[in-house]
Design an enzyme around this catalytic site. Structure first.
Site, PDB file in Angstrom:
ATOM      1  N   LYS A  28     -26.254 -47.873 -40.587  1.00 52.63           N
ATOM      2  CA  LYS A  28     -26.257 -48.452 -41.940  1.00 52.63           C
ATOM      3  C   LYS A  28     -26.178 -49.981 -41.938  1.00 52.63           C
ATOM      4  O   LYS A  28     -26.706 -50.639 -42.822  1.00 52.63           O
ATOM      5  CB  LYS A  28     -25.123 -47.854 -42.764  1.00 52.63           C
ATOM      6  CG  LYS A  28     -25.423 -46.422 -43.189  1.00 52.63           C
ATOM      7  CD  LYS A  28     -24.545 -46.009 -44.346  1.00 52.63           C
ATOM      8  CE  LYS A  28     -25.007 -44.684 -44.920  1.00 52.63           C
ATOM      9  NZ  LYS A  28     -24.695 -43.537 -44.042  1.00 52.63           N
ATOM     10  N   GLU A  60     -22.854 -48.694 -54.121  1.00 52.26           N
ATOM     11  CA  GLU A  60     -22.253 -47.386 -54.382  1.00 52.26           C
ATOM     12  C   GLU A  60     -21.949 -46.760 -53.031  1.00 52.26           C
ATOM     13  O   GLU A  60     -22.594 -47.095 -52.030  1.00 52.26           O
ATOM     14  CB  GLU A  60     -23.223 -46.496 -55.158  1.00 52.26           C
ATOM     15  CG  GLU A  60     -24.261 -45.743 -54.321  1.00 52.26           C
ATOM     16  CD  GLU A  60     -25.247 -46.634 -53.568  1.00 52.26           C
ATOM     17  OE1 GLU A  60     -25.523 -47.736 -54.050  1.00 52.26           O
ATOM     18  OE2 GLU A  60     -25.709 -46.203 -52.491  1.00 52.26           O
ATOM     19  N   SER A 103     -27.582 -41.004 -35.331  1.00 47.88           N
ATOM     20  CA  SER A 103     -27.420 -42.031 -36.370  1.00 47.88           C
ATOM     21  C   SER A 103     -26.035 -42.655 -36.399  1.00 47.88           C
ATOM     22  O   SER A 103     -25.865 -43.795 -36.824  1.00 47.88           O
ATOM     23  CB  SER A 103     -27.760 -41.438 -37.738  1.00 47.88           C
ATOM     24  OG  SER A 103     -27.000 -40.266 -37.976  1.00 47.88           O
TER      25      SER A 103
HETATM   26  C1  PLP Z   1     -25.129 -42.254 -44.192  1.00 48.13           C
HETATM   27  C2  PLP Z   1     -25.416 -41.594 -42.920  1.00 48.13           C
HETATM   28  C3  PLP Z   1     -26.544 -40.743 -42.759  1.00 48.13           C
HETATM   29  C4  PLP Z   1     -27.458 -40.377 -43.878  1.00 48.13           C
HETATM   30  O1  PLP Z   1     -28.169 -41.427 -44.441  1.00 48.13           O
HETATM   31  P1  PLP Z   1     -29.715 -41.656 -44.217  1.00 48.13           P
HETATM   32  O2  PLP Z   1     -30.059 -42.703 -45.205  1.00 48.13           O
HETATM   33  O3  PLP Z   1     -30.426 -40.365 -44.469  1.00 48.13           O
HETATM   34  O4  PLP Z   1     -29.902 -42.114 -42.817  1.00 48.13           O
HETATM   35  C5  PLP Z   1     -26.794 -40.201 -41.512  1.00 48.13           C
HETATM   36  N1  PLP Z   1     -25.980 -40.438 -40.475  1.00 48.13           N
HETATM   37  C6  PLP Z   1     -24.893 -41.234 -40.583  1.00 48.13           C
HETATM   38  C7  PLP Z   1     -24.041 -41.444 -39.382  1.00 48.13           C
HETATM   39  C8  PLP Z   1     -24.575 -41.835 -41.806  1.00 48.13           C
HETATM   40  O5  PLP Z   1     -23.494 -42.603 -41.899  1.00 48.13           O
END
Ligand code: PLP
Length: 402
Positions: free
Chosen positions: A91, A113, A379
């Site tokens: 993020k 948000e 992610s």
């Molecule tokens: C917020 C988040 C997501 C989901 O958000 P996307 O916009 O779909 O990438 C996925 N993995 C993690 C670790 C997150 O913090």
């Protein structure tokens, strides 16, 4: 011209996207639309952005060959390690870019948000870095459930405003952030956390996350002598880590795209966040996209163990990729994701975020050839999810010897 899955000049991806905003925001969104590309493509922006990604976030994130998992799934599996970024997920790539853009546009106040608090923390972090006042809207129920992230945001100097309307979760927090934006359109920049919202946000966020696939190209070239994989895999909530993972390959048919959305208890149980499977065309937060809704068009609450995938909409990029069969989308249930998290932990020593574990679980759904090169984006890291993993260790019985 050959078919493209990138945005068109009206802000649409096929039939999805656009900018459905209240009259009072029209000029603000138009101004953003005019400004974002010239700024993002300027040498001055790029230098500041790439310097911060390198020295502050810790990029490039490694592309790691996961040997044991490769053997298990009969392919060559590489993990793109967004979990190793500062603040623990992808993020921050986006919030750094948007705050630089906000400053260059002369904005003096940031709003955001947040649901689980991950985007709130990433925004509060860059506001501390840039000395900008920051207000984060969060549903009152989420403020209670995500206590640690609330404390992190406050420690970073952000004001967290609990939202008590509706179900007191993400959808309500987003409505409140939009209301704030309507009241302060000239001085306030709204940092959106995923590839959602009115055009140009989905395209802007995808570009800021595209550093992920830019690095994958270079890293694959180094490791395997060719710059593309056979498969790209990622989880989707709003879609930003997936959009960043596929960005430079989206129109390259040699590369198959596999997305994992959160099935919750099952995509046909009504207790789900699998928007692509369970949603219908609608308008949510300023964009035309797939939306989980009741037969009379009320937005439904998304349900999943994974707070970061808990969104009743989906980015227009992904709605279009799914509809055009550019991507294969699997709905991964809570128990499958928890089991996959234990598996990655035991086989590679990597505790993934519960969101990312959905992508790992999708490995089970695909029939690979032994020569297939698969790049799967992790992610985020799982520190924040350890309690959830422990509470649900019955879902991963085979790893239950603790
Ligand atoms: C917020 C988040 C997501 C989901 O958000 P996307 O916009 O779909 O990438 C996925 N993995 C993690 C670790 C997150 O913090």
């Amino acid at each position: 011209m050959s078919k493209t899955f990138q945005v068109d000049d009206k802000g649409y991806y096929g039939e999805f996207g656009g900018a459905y905003v209240p009259e009072i925001l029209y000029a603000t969104v138009e101004n953003l639309k005019k400004s974002y590309l010239p700024i993002l493509e300027s040498e001055e922006f790029k230098k500041e952005y790439y310097d911060l990604l390198k020295d502050y976030v810790g990029r490039p994130s490694p592309l790691y060959y996961a040997k044991r998992m490769s053997d298990k799934y009969g392919c060559k599996l590489y993990l793109k390690r967004e979990d190793l970024n500062h603040t623990g997920a992808h993020k921050i790539n986006n919030t750094i870019g948007q705050i630089l853009l906000a400053k260059k546009m002369g904005k003096t106040r940031i709003i955001a948000e947040t649901g689980a608090g991950q985007h709130g923390v990433a925004t509060a972090t860059v506001c501390a870095l840039m000395d900008m006042p920051c207000v984060v809207y969060q549903g009152a129920l989420d403020v209670q459930r995500q206590h640690t992230n609330v404390e992190r945001m406050k420690m970073l100097g952000a004001e967290v405003r609990p939202v008590t309307s509706g179900n007191m979760t993400l959808k309500d927090a987003t409505n409140e952030a939009i209301r704030d934006w309507c009241c302060h359109p000239s001085d306030t920049f709204y940092i959106i956390g995923s590839t959602v919202g009115p055009h140009p946000y989905p395209d802007m966020v995808a570009r800021l996350q595209s550093i992920i696939s830019k690095e994958i190209k270079v890293q694959l070239q180094e490791k395997i002598g060719r710059d593309y994989p056979n498969y790209l895999m990622a989880c989707v909530g709003g879609g930003s880590n997936a959009a960043g993972t596929v960005y430079h390959y989206i129109d390259d048919n040699r590369v198959k795209i596999v997305l994992a959305e959160a099935g919750g208890k099952g995509c046909d149980t009504g207790h789900t966040a699998a928007t692509i499977h369970a949603g219908r065309l609608g308008i949510l937060h300023g964009a035309k996209t797939l939306v989980m809704q009741t037969p009379d068009g009320q937005i439904m609450e998304a349900e999943t163990l994974s707070a970061g995938l808990d969104y009743p909409g989906i980015g227009p990029i992904h709605a279009n990729m799914a509809e055009q069969h550019r991507a294969t989308v699997y709905s991964i249930n809570d128990d499958e994701a928890v089991k996959a998290a234990y598996e990655l932990t035991r086989m590679e020593g990597i505790i993934p975020a519960l969101e990312s574990a959905h992508a790992v679980a999708a490995l089970n759904k695909v029939k690979f050839n032994p020569e297939d090169v698969v790049v799967l984006t992790v992610s985020g890291r799982g520190d924040k999810d350890v309690e959830t993993y422990l509470e649900h260790k019955d879902m991963a019985e085979e790893y239950g010897n603790f």
